[in-house]
Design a protein around this motif. Structure first.
Motif, PDB file in Angstrom:
ATOM      1  N   LEU A   1      -5.306  -2.230   7.888  1.00 46.30           N
ATOM      2  CA  LEU A   1      -5.889  -1.257   6.882  1.00 46.30           C
ATOM      3  C   LEU A   1      -4.915  -0.750   6.002  1.00 46.30           C
ATOM      4  O   LEU A   1      -5.816  -0.535   5.063  1.00 46.30           O
ATOM      5  CB  LEU A   1      -6.989  -0.508   6.937  1.00 46.30           C
ATOM      6  N   LEU A   2      -3.400  -1.773   6.226  1.00 46.60           N
ATOM      7  CA  LEU A   2      -2.709  -0.661   5.597  1.00 46.60           C
ATOM      8  C   LEU A   2      -1.336  -1.946   5.597  1.00 46.60           C
ATOM      9  O   LEU A   2      -1.426  -2.735   6.537  1.00 46.60           O
ATOM     10  CB  LEU A   2      -1.721   0.275   5.727  1.00 46.60           C
TER      11      LEU A   2
ATOM     12  N   VAL B   1     -11.302   3.205  11.805  1.00 42.21           N
ATOM     13  CA  VAL B   1     -10.792   4.440  11.239  1.00 42.21           C
ATOM     14  C   VAL B   1     -10.990   5.564  11.483  1.00 42.21           C
ATOM     15  O   VAL B   1     -10.205   6.419  11.704  1.00 42.21           O
ATOM     16  CB  VAL B   1     -11.226   4.594   9.891  1.00 42.21           C
TER      17      VAL B   1
ATOM     18  N   ARG C   1      -5.078  -3.181   0.450  1.00 39.05           N
ATOM     19  CA  ARG C   1      -5.723  -2.245  -0.611  1.00 39.05           C
ATOM     20  C   ARG C   1      -7.411  -2.507  -0.017  1.00 39.05           C
ATOM     21  O   ARG C   1      -8.121  -1.994   0.004  1.00 39.05           O
ATOM     22  CB  ARG C   1      -5.387  -1.864  -1.948  1.00 39.05           C
TER      23      ARG C   1
ATOM     24  N   ASP D   1      -3.119   4.946  -1.469  1.00 44.88           N
ATOM     25  CA  ASP D   1      -3.890   4.962  -0.904  1.00 44.88           C
ATOM     26  C   ASP D   1      -4.598   5.417  -0.060  1.00 44.88           C
ATOM     27  O   ASP D   1      -5.877   6.010   0.440  1.00 44.88           O
ATOM     28  CB  ASP D   1      -4.012   3.166  -0.395  1.00 44.88           C
ATOM     29  N   LEU D   2      -3.656   5.977   0.442  1.00 41.33           N
ATOM     30  CA  LEU D   2      -4.044   6.981   1.384  1.00 41.33           C
ATOM     31  C   LEU D   2      -3.552   8.260   1.003  1.00 41.33           C
ATOM     32  O   LEU D   2      -1.988   8.509   1.192  1.00 41.33           O
ATOM     33  CB  LEU D   2      -3.323   6.696   3.099  1.00 41.33           C
TER      34      LEU D   2
ATOM     35  N   LEU E   1      -3.583   3.312  11.034  1.00 42.13           N
ATOM     36  CA  LEU E   1      -4.257   1.601  10.228  1.00 42.13           C
ATOM     37  C   LEU E   1      -3.377   0.759   9.949  1.00 42.13           C
ATOM     38  O   LEU E   1      -3.823   0.001   9.392  1.00 42.13           O
ATOM     39  CB  LEU E   1      -4.484   2.525   8.877  1.00 42.13           C
TER      40      LEU E   1
ATOM     41  N   LEU F   1      -8.800  -1.199   3.057  1.00 38.70           N
ATOM     42  CA  LEU F   1      -8.936   0.009   3.094  1.00 38.70           C
ATOM     43  C   LEU F   1      -9.599   0.655   2.516  1.00 38.70           C
ATOM     44  O   LEU F   1     -11.081   0.924   3.116  1.00 38.70           O
ATOM     45  CB  LEU F   1      -7.709   0.662   2.587  1.00 38.70           C
TER      46      LEU F   1
ATOM     47  N   THR G   1     -14.278   2.202   3.847  1.00 37.58           N
ATOM     48  CA  THR G   1     -14.250   3.072   3.782  1.00 37.58           C
ATOM     49  C   THR G   1     -15.244   3.204   2.609  1.00 37.58           C
ATOM     50  O   THR G   1     -15.677   4.042   1.811  1.00 37.58           O
ATOM     51  CB  THR G   1     -13.007   4.527   2.923  1.00 37.58           C
TER      52      THR G   1
ATOM     53  N   THR H   1       0.674  -1.209   0.029  1.00 43.64           N
ATOM     54  CA  THR H   1      -0.017  -0.540  -0.027  1.00 43.64           C
ATOM     55  C   THR H   1       1.024   1.236  -0.159  1.00 43.64           C
ATOM     56  O   THR H   1       1.720   0.928   0.453  1.00 43.64           O
ATOM     57  CB  THR H   1      -1.249   0.395   1.132  1.00 43.64           C
TER      58      THR H   1
END
Length: 327
Positions: A268-269, A297, A281, A185-186, A263, A284, A288, A155
Motif C-alpha cells: 500500500l506504499l 491497514v 498511491r 499519502d500518509l 503498509l 492506498l 481507504t 509515495t
C-alpha cells in the motif's frame, strides 16, 4: 505488491540524525543516538526493509557512534551525509518521573545538494521526512524540493514531530506543515503537534481536516491513550498496549516505522522507481475508500502500536527488531 516480487520497496528517509543526551530525574546523563527521521530509518531497517538515510552527521565521536548503530542495522547513508569537519547535532532530553521527555537542541541542518540528489540515491519507492529537517533553514527548502520531485514516482509520508524551541510561531510554521501534509499519502502527528499548530482547537478535528487536503490516511497518536486513524470516510481507534514504561523517547518514531513497515509489506506504499511501475498511491486510496478499513491497514496500525510499546520498555530510542515482535 506494487513494488514487484523481484525487489522489496526501497525507502529514502530525509532528516536529522543527532545524539540524544538523556538526563534522568536523578540527574544522571547518558548519550544515545537519535533524531526522529534517523529513528524511523533505524526502525524500518530492523523490521527488514531496505532504507537509505539522507542526513548530516559530524566526524566526531557522536557521529561515529551514529554511523555504527545505523550501519549495524542495515541503514545506508547517502553520499555527503557525513561532514568530517563538523560536530554532530545534539538534543538534550530531560526525563520526568513518568518517563516523558522535554528537549533542548543544538542542531545544524545545512545540507549539500548531493545528500538528497534523488538521481544519485538509488531506487526510491517511498520517501519519508519530518521533524526538524522539514522546517529548519537552510536545509528545509531542499527537503521540500525533494518531496516535490519524488512524488510523481514514489509515495510520501510525513511526521511533523514539531520542536517549538527551534521554530518560529505556529502561525509562521503552519503553511509549510500544511503544504507537506497535502503532498503526502500518509501523515502521523501527535496531540502535542496539533495542539501547538492549532491552539484552542481539538486535535482530532484538525487531523480529520488534514485528511481532506491530500493524504489517504492521517494518524493521530495520543500517548497512553493509543491512536486514532482518519480517512475520508471514517476513523478507527488504535488501542494502547499496556507496558512498563522506561521512557517514551523515540516511541512516536517507532510507531511511524511500524506503520510504514506494515503498509509497505502490504503493497500500500512504495513502487514507482523502476520502469513501468507506478506509485502505490491508488492502492492506498482504494484501501481507504470505504466506511471500514481493510485488515491490511488495521494490521499495520496494530504493528505500529506494538512497535511503539516495545520501544517504551527500553531506554532511549531503541526500536525493536522483527524477531522481537515475533516473540
Amino acid at each position: 505488491m506494487t513494488g514487484g516480487a523481484d525487489r522489496a520497496p526501497s525507502t529514502l528517509v530525509i532528516g536529522e540524525a543527532l545524539t540524544d543526551i538523556l538526563t534522568g530525574p536523578d540527574g544522571r546523563r547518558c548519550a544515545v543516538p537519535g533524531g526522529s527521521p534517523a529513528n524511523v530509518a533505524l526502525g524500518l531497517a530492523r523490521l527488514g526493509h531496505p532504507v537509505r538515510l539522507a542526513t548530516r552527521i559530524g566526524g566526531d565521536g557522536h557521529g561515529r557512534e551514529l554511523r555504527r548503530r545505523l550501519g549495524g542495522s542495515g541503514v545506508l547513508l547517502t553520499d555527503g551525509s557525513v561532514v568530517a569537519d563538523a560536530a554532530t547535532s545534539t538534543a538534550t532530553a530531560v526525563l520526568g518521573a513518568d518517563g516523558a521527555a522535554s528537549y533542548r537542541f543544538d542542531v545544524d541542518w545545512s545540507l549539500p545538494p548531493l545528500v538528497i540528489d534523488l538521481a544519485a540515491t538509488g531506487p526510491v519507492d517511498h520517501l519519508h521526512t519530518g521533524s526538524v529537517a522539514a522546517l529548519l533553514a537552510p536545509g528545509a527548502a531542499r527537503v521540500l524540493a525533494a518531496v516535490r520531485a519524488a512524488r510523481p514516482r514514489a509515495t510520501v509520508s510525513y511526521d511533523p514531530n514539531l520542536r517549538p524551541a527551534l521554530l518560529g510561531t505556529a502561525a509562521r510554521e503552519r503553511p509549510r506543515v500544511e503544504e507537506l501534509v497535502a503532498l503526502s499519502d500518509l501523515v502521523k502527528a501527535s496531540d502535542e503537534d496539533l495542539g501547538w499548530l492549532y491552539p484552542g482547537q481539538d486535535s482530532a478535528t484538525a487531523a480529520a481536516r488534514w485528511v481532506r487536503t491530500g493524504p489517504a490516511l492521517v494518524v493521530l497518536t495520543r500517548g497512553a491513550g493509543g491512536a486514532l486513524a482518519f480517512w475520508r470516510h471514517g476513523s478507527h481507534r488504535v488501542a494502547p498496549i499496556p507496558v512498563e514504561v522506561v521512557d517514551t523517547v523515540g516511541a512516536g518514531d517507532a510507531f511511524m516505522a511500524g506503520l510504514l513497515g506494515g503498509l509497505l509489506r502490504a503493497g500500500l506504499l512504495g513502487g514507482g522507481s523502476a520502469p513501468g511501475r507506478v506509485p502505490a498511491r491508488d492502492e492506498l486510496r482504494a484501501a481507504t475508500g470505504a466506511d471500514r478499513l481493510p485488515a491490511s491497514v488495521v494490521g499495520s496500525l496494530a504493528l505500529a502500536a506494538r512497535t511503539a510499546a516495545l520501544t517504551c520498555t527500553r531506554p532511549g530510542a531503541d526500536p525493536p527488531h522483527r524477531a522481537d515482535l515475533a516473540r
